[in-house]
Design a protein around this motif. Structure first.
Motif, mmCIF file in Angstrom:
data_model
loop_
_atom_site.group_PDB
_atom_site.id
_atom_site.type_symbol
_atom_site.label_atom_id
_atom_site.label_comp_id
_atom_site.label_asym_id
_atom_site.label_seq_id
_atom_site.Cartn_x
_atom_site.Cartn_y
_atom_site.Cartn_z
ATOM 1 N N ALA A 1 0.667 -1.349 -0.003
ATOM 2 C CA ALA A 1 0.026 0.092 0.116
ATOM 3 C C ALA A 1 0.744 1.402 -0.007
ATOM 4 O O ALA A 1 0.810 1.940 0.981
ATOM 5 N N LEU B 1 -4.361 -1.904 5.632
ATOM 6 C CA LEU B 1 -3.252 -2.073 4.596
ATOM 7 C C LEU B 1 -1.704 -1.323 4.897
ATOM 8 O O LEU B 1 -0.915 -1.398 4.648
ATOM 9 N N THR C 1 1.773 -2.244 5.693
ATOM 10 C CA THR C 1 2.784 -1.780 4.724
ATOM 11 C C THR C 1 4.104 -1.361 5.571
ATOM 12 O O THR C 1 5.152 -1.429 5.366
#
Length: 205
Positions: free
Chosen positions: A158, A186, A190
């Motif tokens: 992401a 996300l 990440t």
């Protein structure tokens, strides 16, 4: 891995899009250079567009926000390309301005969600919006801090382009209440991906 062996940068979606859209970007950059517009002007203009995105989100016009983001967010690709075209020094004030306003732009954009859910008296979505913007900022911070220490941290599911693709898709579907939990999850995932990658690189030094 030794200090003399540089870490090969990972190819991101941003890098791929930059290559595949060069036939569009290059002529625009040529025109901007002829009109002597500076890359810093484009950077500030890109930030200003996020105030528009935030306003549209704040008043609940999610589909219009999706259209505006899809149409105007590519401006972000032009300032760096124009700087290279004009032979501007890499890593100078322009790079600092670009990075700083990118973060401020994301804060402004998510501020639109926070205001909207505040007016809806929805405490749960207010908290989710907070998690989404903080996760987004941590993804960017992890990369900048890692690179300052000599590591690579462009990986993750992401990054900025992916986040904006999700923004456009879910706002177009009028589903911000689905978008924000996905972004929150996300972005933090990440962030931990990048933290893990930097830890692995540090062990190899």
């Amino acid at each position: 891995m030794t200090q003399e062996q540089p870490i090969k940068p990972r190819v991101t979606l941003t890098d791929q899009l930059r290559v595949r859209t060069r036939f569009i970007i290059d002529p625009v950059v040529e025109m901007l250079a002829r009109f002597k517009l500076g890359p810093d002007f484009l950077t500030v203009l890109g930030f200003a567009t996020h105030l528009l995105f935030a306003y549209l989100i704040a008043i609940g016009e999610f589909r219009w926000a999706a259209l505006a983001i899809a149409a105007l967010s590519p401006l972000d690709a032009l300032d760096g390309a124009l700087a290279r075209k004009l032979g501007r020094k890499q890593g100078g004030f322009g790079a600092f301005l670009d990075s700083s306003l990118d973060r401020l732009a994301e804060i402004a954009l998510f501020g639109g969600f926070i205001y909207y859910y505040y007016t809806q008296d929805n405490a749960l979505m207010l908290a989710v919006a907070y998690l989404a913007v903080s996760g987004s900022l941590m993804v960017s911070y992890a990369r900048s801090r890692a690179e300052a220490l000599g590591f690579q941290a462009k990986m993750g599911i992401a990054s900025r382009v992916e986040r904006y693709v999700l923004l456009v898709a879910f706002l177009a579907l009028n589903l911000p209440h689905i978008l924000l939990p996905i972004l929150a999850a996300l972005t933090y995932f990440t962030f931990f991906q990048r933290m893990w990658a930097v830890w692995q690189q540090s062990r190899d030094h």
